[in-house]
Design a protein around this motif. Structure first.
Motif, short mmCIF file in Angstrom:
data_model
loop_
_atom_site.label_atom_id
_atom_site.label_comp_id
_atom_site.label_asym_id
_atom_site.label_seq_id
_atom_site.Cartn_x
_atom_site.Cartn_y
_atom_site.Cartn_z
N ASN A 1 0.86 -1.18 0.00
CA ASN A 1 0.00 0.00 0.00
C ASN A 1 0.91 1.24 0.00
O ASN A 1 1.83 1.34 0.81
CB ASN A 1 -0.90 -0.03 1.24
CG ASN A 1 -1.92 1.08 1.26
OD1 ASN A 1 -1.58 2.26 1.22
ND2 ASN A 1 -3.19 0.71 1.35
N LEU A 2 0.65 2.17 -0.89
CA LEU A 2 1.52 3.34 -1.03
C LEU A 2 1.30 4.38 0.06
O LEU A 2 2.00 5.40 0.10
CB LEU A 2 1.30 3.98 -2.41
CG LEU A 2 1.60 3.07 -3.61
CD1 LEU A 2 1.32 3.80 -4.91
CD2 LEU A 2 3.03 2.56 -3.56
N ASP A 3 0.31 4.12 0.94
CA ASP A 3 0.08 5.02 2.06
C ASP A 3 0.43 4.36 3.38
O ASP A 3 0.09 4.85 4.45
CB ASP A 3 -1.39 5.47 2.08
CG ASP A 3 -1.61 6.70 2.97
OD1 ASP A 3 -0.73 7.58 2.98
OD2 ASP A 3 -2.66 6.76 3.65
N SER A 4 1.12 3.21 3.32
CA SER A 4 1.51 2.49 4.53
C SER A 4 2.67 3.18 5.22
O SER A 4 3.31 4.08 4.67
CB SER A 4 1.91 1.05 4.16
OG SER A 4 3.06 1.08 3.31
N ASP A 5 2.95 2.74 6.44
CA ASP A 5 4.08 3.31 7.19
C ASP A 5 5.39 3.15 6.42
O ASP A 5 6.22 4.06 6.37
CB ASP A 5 4.19 2.64 8.56
CG ASP A 5 3.13 3.13 9.53
OD1 ASP A 5 2.45 4.13 9.24
OD2 ASP A 5 2.97 2.51 10.60
N LYS A 6 5.60 1.97 5.83
CA LYS A 6 6.86 1.75 5.12
C LYS A 6 6.97 2.62 3.89
O LYS A 6 8.05 3.13 3.57
CB LYS A 6 7.03 0.27 4.78
CG LYS A 6 5.92 -0.38 4.02
CD LYS A 6 6.23 -1.87 3.84
CE LYS A 6 5.03 -2.65 3.33
NZ LYS A 6 3.90 -2.67 4.30
N ALA B 1 0.63 -4.73 -14.01
CA ALA B 1 0.89 -6.03 -14.65
C ALA B 1 0.96 -7.13 -13.61
O ALA B 1 0.47 -8.25 -13.83
CB ALA B 1 2.20 -5.96 -15.45
N TYR B 2 1.57 -6.82 -12.44
CA TYR B 2 1.62 -7.82 -11.37
C TYR B 2 0.27 -7.93 -10.66
O TYR B 2 -0.18 -9.04 -10.33
CB TYR B 2 2.71 -7.48 -10.35
CG TYR B 2 2.61 -8.35 -9.12
CD1 TYR B 2 2.96 -9.69 -9.18
CD2 TYR B 2 2.11 -7.84 -7.92
CE1 TYR B 2 2.83 -10.51 -8.06
CE2 TYR B 2 1.98 -8.66 -6.81
CZ TYR B 2 2.34 -9.99 -6.88
OH TYR B 2 2.19 -10.81 -5.79
N PHE B 3 -0.39 -6.80 -10.41
CA PHE B 3 -1.66 -6.81 -9.67
C PHE B 3 -2.67 -7.74 -10.33
O PHE B 3 -3.40 -8.46 -9.65
CB PHE B 3 -2.22 -5.39 -9.57
CG PHE B 3 -3.47 -5.30 -8.73
CD1 PHE B 3 -3.38 -5.19 -7.35
CD2 PHE B 3 -4.73 -5.31 -9.32
CE1 PHE B 3 -4.52 -5.10 -6.57
CE2 PHE B 3 -5.88 -5.23 -8.55
CZ PHE B 3 -5.77 -5.11 -7.17
N LEU B 4 -2.70 -7.75 -11.64
CA LEU B 4 -3.67 -8.57 -12.37
C LEU B 4 -3.39 -10.06 -12.23
O LEU B 4 -4.27 -10.88 -12.52
CB LEU B 4 -3.68 -8.18 -13.85
CG LEU B 4 -4.21 -6.77 -14.15
CD1 LEU B 4 -4.08 -6.46 -15.64
CD2 LEU B 4 -5.66 -6.63 -13.69
N PRO C 1 -5.83 -0.43 -7.25
CA PRO C 1 -6.06 0.83 -6.56
C PRO C 1 -4.93 1.82 -6.86
O PRO C 1 -3.79 1.42 -7.05
CB PRO C 1 -6.05 0.43 -5.07
CG PRO C 1 -6.24 -1.05 -5.06
CD PRO C 1 -5.65 -1.55 -6.33
N ASP C 2 -5.24 3.10 -6.86
CA ASP C 2 -4.19 4.09 -7.11
C ASP C 2 -3.29 4.27 -5.90
O ASP C 2 -2.26 4.96 -5.99
CB ASP C 2 -4.78 5.42 -7.55
CG ASP C 2 -5.74 6.01 -6.52
OD1 ASP C 2 -5.86 5.44 -5.40
OD2 ASP C 2 -6.38 7.03 -6.82
#
Length: 214
Positions: free
Chosen positions: A79-84, A123-126, A170-171
């Motif tokens: 997730n691009l909004d995660s702590d990491k 490409a990976y998400f799919l 998801p974006d």
């Protein structure tokens, strides 16, 4: 109850590591060791500890899964909004650690994380299982939740929303590629005289190899 932690010790006898057995490329050497970890039947051989430094210089660690190697880097998704993700946005320097304890081996990688393109990530998400795709939408990773039931409700809501057809990425989800600058291979040996070799990337883009004392 006193466990007597100091009594938990053993000798490392799985093997040794010599300079003439190392590949000149640490990436090829890593792939060889990973193949051997898979062949040995290790559970989660691609599990790696990702270490970052976040706000107020606070270090953080968590286990993520290696999902590939490309362009000389180690790939994982989150997730691009995660702590990491927030930590890597501030300080892209990270460390990866593969603890292959059954083989008396570990690999430690130091480098910088760069965000992958949306096209690469999609490409990976799919290819992910449908339930994993739904979970990516349902969980706002690292954010508080009042109860497990709330998380499950979000999951079921997303599943109903995308009941038909493909689930888009998801974006706020994507991949990172860790470009290594230093890779250490550690092989346990008897009497704590372990074998350690470190590859360091020089300014001329050539890997230098040194043996380290244990």
């Amino acid at each position: 109850m006193t466990l007597g932690y100091e009594k938990f010790r053993r000798e490392y006898t799985a093997g040794g590591l010599a300079r003439d057995r190392l590949d000149d490329s640490p990436l090829r050497q890593f792939e060889l060791w990973l193949e051997q970890a898979v062949e040995a039947g290790l559970k989660d051989p691609t599990a790696m500890v990702l270490a970052t430094v976040g706000e107020n210089d606070t270090p953080g660690q968590r286990i993520v899964l290696l999902k590939g190697m490309s362009q000389g880097g180690f790939i994982f998704y989150t997730n691009l909004d995660s702590d990491k993700a927030r930590a890597m946005a501030q300080r892209p320097q990270v460390s990866l650690h593969f603890p292959w304890n059954v083989l008396d081996r570990q690999v430690i990688i130091g480098g910088h994380a760069e965000k992958m393109t949306a096209t690469e990530s999609a490409a990976y998400f799919l290819t992910r299982p449908r339930e994993s795709q739904i979970a990516a939408w349902a969980s706002r990773q690292s954010r508080p939740v009042s109860a497990r039931a709330v998380l499950e409700q979000q999951f079921h809501g997303i599943r109903e929303k995308f009941a038909q057809g493909e689930i888009p990425m998801p974006d706020f989800w994507g991949g990172y590629r860790v470009i290594p600058q230093r890779i250490e291979f550690w092989q346990g040996r008897e009497h704590r005289l372990h074998d350690r070799f470190v590859y360091t990337l020089g300014s001329n883009a050539v890997w230098q190899i040194e043996q380290l004392q244990p």
